[in-house]
Write a protein that holds these residues in place. Sequence first.
Motif, PDB file in Angstrom:
ATOM      1  N   THR B  30       0.729 -10.814   1.056  1.00 35.26           N
ATOM      2  CA  THR B  30       1.955 -10.158   2.103  1.00 35.26           C
ATOM      3  C   THR B  30       1.657  -8.574   1.986  1.00 35.26           C
ATOM      4  O   THR B  30       1.450  -7.863   1.172  1.00 35.26           O
ATOM      5  CB  THR B  30       3.329 -10.446   1.306  1.00 35.26           C
ATOM      6  N   GLY B  31       1.869  -8.242   3.407  1.00 35.29           N
ATOM      7  CA  GLY B  31       1.717  -6.732   3.562  1.00 35.29           C
ATOM      8  C   GLY B  31       0.253  -6.398   3.684  1.00 35.29           C
ATOM      9  O   GLY B  31       0.223  -4.825   3.848  1.00 35.29           O
ATOM     10  N   THR B  32      -0.826  -7.114   3.767  1.00 36.43           N
ATOM     11  CA  THR B  32      -2.226  -6.844   3.467  1.00 36.43           C
ATOM     12  C   THR B  32      -2.958  -6.872   4.641  1.00 36.43           C
ATOM     13  O   THR B  32      -3.870  -6.116   4.952  1.00 36.43           O
ATOM     14  CB  THR B  32      -2.982  -7.443   2.372  1.00 36.43           C
ATOM     15  N   MET B 205      12.742  -2.633   1.287  1.00 36.68           N
ATOM     16  CA  MET B 205      11.921  -3.574   1.710  1.00 36.68           C
ATOM     17  C   MET B 205      10.791  -2.949   2.720  1.00 36.68           C
ATOM     18  O   MET B 205       9.563  -3.073   2.887  1.00 36.68           O
ATOM     19  CB  MET B 205      12.188  -4.860   2.143  1.00 36.68           C
ATOM     20  N   PRO B 206      11.472  -2.249   3.801  1.00 36.05           N
ATOM     21  CA  PRO B 206      10.602  -1.464   4.564  1.00 36.05           C
ATOM     22  C   PRO B 206       9.851  -0.627   4.247  1.00 36.05           C
ATOM     23  O   PRO B 206       8.956   0.000   4.833  1.00 36.05           O
ATOM     24  CB  PRO B 206      11.483  -1.242   5.695  1.00 36.05           C
ATOM     25  N   GLY B 207      10.170   0.050   2.932  1.00 38.57           N
ATOM     26  CA  GLY B 207       9.314   1.162   2.691  1.00 38.57           C
ATOM     27  C   GLY B 207      10.409   2.187   1.997  1.00 38.57           C
ATOM     28  O   GLY B 207      11.493   2.087   2.021  1.00 38.57           O
ATOM     29  N   PHE B 208       9.834   3.253   1.567  1.00 40.97           N
ATOM     30  CA  PHE B 208      10.488   4.181   1.012  1.00 40.97           C
ATOM     31  C   PHE B 208      10.592   5.605   1.875  1.00 40.97           C
ATOM     32  O   PHE B 208       9.807   6.548   2.107  1.00 40.97           O
ATOM     33  CB  PHE B 208       9.866   4.824  -0.389  1.00 40.97           C
ATOM     34  N   ASP B 209      12.109   5.858   2.233  1.00 40.32           N
ATOM     35  CA  ASP B 209      12.327   7.161   2.754  1.00 40.32           C
ATOM     36  C   ASP B 209      12.856   7.915   1.923  1.00 40.32           C
ATOM     37  O   ASP B 209      14.171   7.651   1.760  1.00 40.32           O
ATOM     38  CB  ASP B 209      13.250   6.973   4.201  1.00 40.32           C
ATOM     39  N   THR B 385       4.980  -2.667   1.057  1.00 37.77           N
ATOM     40  CA  THR B 385       5.190  -1.587   1.785  1.00 37.77           C
ATOM     41  C   THR B 385       4.986  -0.187   1.128  1.00 37.77           C
ATOM     42  O   THR B 385       4.619   0.552   1.651  1.00 37.77           O
ATOM     43  CB  THR B 385       6.415  -1.799   2.300  1.00 37.77           C
ATOM     44  N   ASN B 388       1.531   0.489   0.606  1.00 41.32           N
ATOM     45  CA  ASN B 388       0.704   1.024   2.025  1.00 41.32           C
ATOM     46  C   ASN B 388       1.278   2.663   2.274  1.00 41.32           C
ATOM     47  O   ASN B 388       0.555   3.243   3.000  1.00 41.32           O
ATOM     48  CB  ASN B 388       1.447   0.094   3.177  1.00 41.32           C
ATOM     49  N   GLN B 389       2.432   2.992   1.833  1.00 38.85           N
ATOM     50  CA  GLN B 389       2.812   4.324   1.965  1.00 38.85           C
ATOM     51  C   GLN B 389       2.000   5.264   1.093  1.00 38.85           C
ATOM     52  O   GLN B 389       1.376   6.230   1.796  1.00 38.85           O
ATOM     53  CB  GLN B 389       4.294   4.782   1.609  1.00 38.85           C
ATOM     54  N   PHE B 390       1.970   5.001  -0.246  1.00 41.11           N
ATOM     55  CA  PHE B 390       1.208   5.933  -1.055  1.00 41.11           C
ATOM     56  C   PHE B 390      -0.206   5.800  -1.233  1.00 41.11           C
ATOM     57  O   PHE B 390      -0.928   7.072  -1.678  1.00 41.11           O
ATOM     58  CB  PHE B 390       1.873   5.883  -2.183  1.00 41.11           C
ATOM     59  N   ARG B 395      -5.302  -1.334   0.992  1.00 46.53           N
ATOM     60  CA  ARG B 395      -5.287  -2.449   1.859  1.00 46.53           C
ATOM     61  C   ARG B 395      -6.765  -2.832   2.096  1.00 46.53           C
ATOM     62  O   ARG B 395      -7.239  -3.958   2.220  1.00 46.53           O
ATOM     63  CB  ARG B 395      -4.652  -1.991   3.137  1.00 46.53           C
TER      64      ARG B 395
END
Lengths: 119, 449
Positions: B30-32, B205-209, B385, B388-390, B395
């Motif tokens: 998932t997410g890859t 879930m969408p990522g860290f803001d 997610t 993917n940010q950090f 990936r």
Amino acid sequence: MMTITLTNRDNARYKVMCRRSLLDELLDHGVDLPYGCRYGGCITCAAKLIEGTIDQSAQVALNNRQIDNGYIILCVVGAKTDCSIDIGMESHDLLYRNPFLEPLAPQDLRADVGAPKEA
Amino acid sequence: MECCGPGYASPAEAIKAPREKILYTIAIYTGTGIQQPDYLCTIDSDPDSATYSEVIHRLEMPGIGDELHHMGWNACSSCFDDNSMSRSYLLVPGVRSSNIHIIDTASNPRAPRLHKIIEGVEIKAKTGLSAPHTIHCLRSEIIISMLGDSRGEAPGGYLHLDKEFNILGRWENSMGDIPFGYDFWYQPRHNVMASSEWAAPNTFMPGFDLEEVGHLKYGRRIHLWDFEKRVPKQTFYLGEDGLIPLEVRFHHNPDSTHGFCGAALSANIIHWWKDDSDEWQWEKIIDVDNELHPEWPIPVPGIISVILLSMDDKYLYFCNWLHGDIRQYDISDPHNPKLTGQVWMGGVLNKNPKVNGVQVNGGPQMIQLSLDGKRLYVTTSLFSTWDNQFYPEIRVNGGCMLMVNCDVENGGMQIDPNFIIDFGKEPNGPSRCHETRYPGGDCTSDIWL
């Protein structure tokens, strides 16, 4: 019916109904797409709108910067015109950002906490 | 005490159990960008085996996009006196799909098979809950923290299952004023449960803001519950010391009131206990300093994504997922922890980017400790997610798992030179590994009554 063109899939074109989500429509056409929550909250199915007009008022996952970069949440988005989109992880080049390296301005945050956008 | 139920009579008995020969670890696509199901790996951890340090079986989930994350057993040492129970099924939920996969690990422990799925749509319809996280067994029942309602809003609640995996409804009688859910652990002899706070699924879930922390969209409290009445009764407001409190652990000793939590963003360890006046107290016992990074405009927080206690309650382990270190503290005096070991792998500070010939993408994240306390298994992926940010390169290269040898007598840690699993070389492409469990129970699965 609207026509959806997948610009990063050799411009493959599909006819879709406006009232169903693009995710459901494209899956029914046999397009291989990532998805997770199916209610617009988790970003797994994000795609990038290249051209066209859509309604994604039900999504809660995207912040305003991601929306400005063209991202749409396929599981809750409906097409209002013919659209061209990029799909899959290849379209996620601007979706993820290191929050310590690239902070968000107040108007870039998600709608529920973000500052109003200037007209 | 001789008995036929699952688990062990006491933590002291668990420590004497045979060494773990196989591990169960989840791996995600998932997410890859790879359109394949997430799966449960069986890993050979027997050094006398020809396939030591290899994935020997992969059980794919039926659907795509679950995001497998944490897991739990149908039975644990809380059922030790019940010979009708056995530890036969591993519950493996998908955070995004809310599907809970019931995996039969007893018929063939090396090649588990799918027994049943509790569909996310059924859970939502019957309980209004989504986003399953922590699973604990309690004698004839199973309790699962669910981080959202059916639309992904906080605070969610607790899903209650029977041992045939039927939905009984919601476990809690009230969520009180609790704004968010995440992890929980209970200590029945003191009629207490502790729970922590991540955020609403729609938030994390969408990522860290980072900015959303200031808008109070992430947690900063620990809650103590009246376990029998199933209602929250006291809240520790941790404030800036406790931003994003994640894993909670009570001492394994069922008589103890001491518990611990890692505050991920503050990079602190919080400790609580009941004092001589029967009042619950809390304090910050470890504060990981932020580190400078040559390219980052602000100092980097550790991001303590996991903590764990050795079965003898002597050592506390935790990971700084961004810094890249795993630490071991002697907490014999829980008020005064002493740093006794530290190793580095991955992380953004680049202190040990390559381990046993494998480039580490991500940082040390989930950990699981052998019952005897000597082997710590470490994986590198946190959440698709956030990875993917950090760590965007994960990936392409996938996650990895390694083992750290721990000195239980004098303290100290060393990365084992002979154990490494490179999930970048999986048959369907690079995947990411997260939580690990052992067939006989481990240092985060069992609770004693």
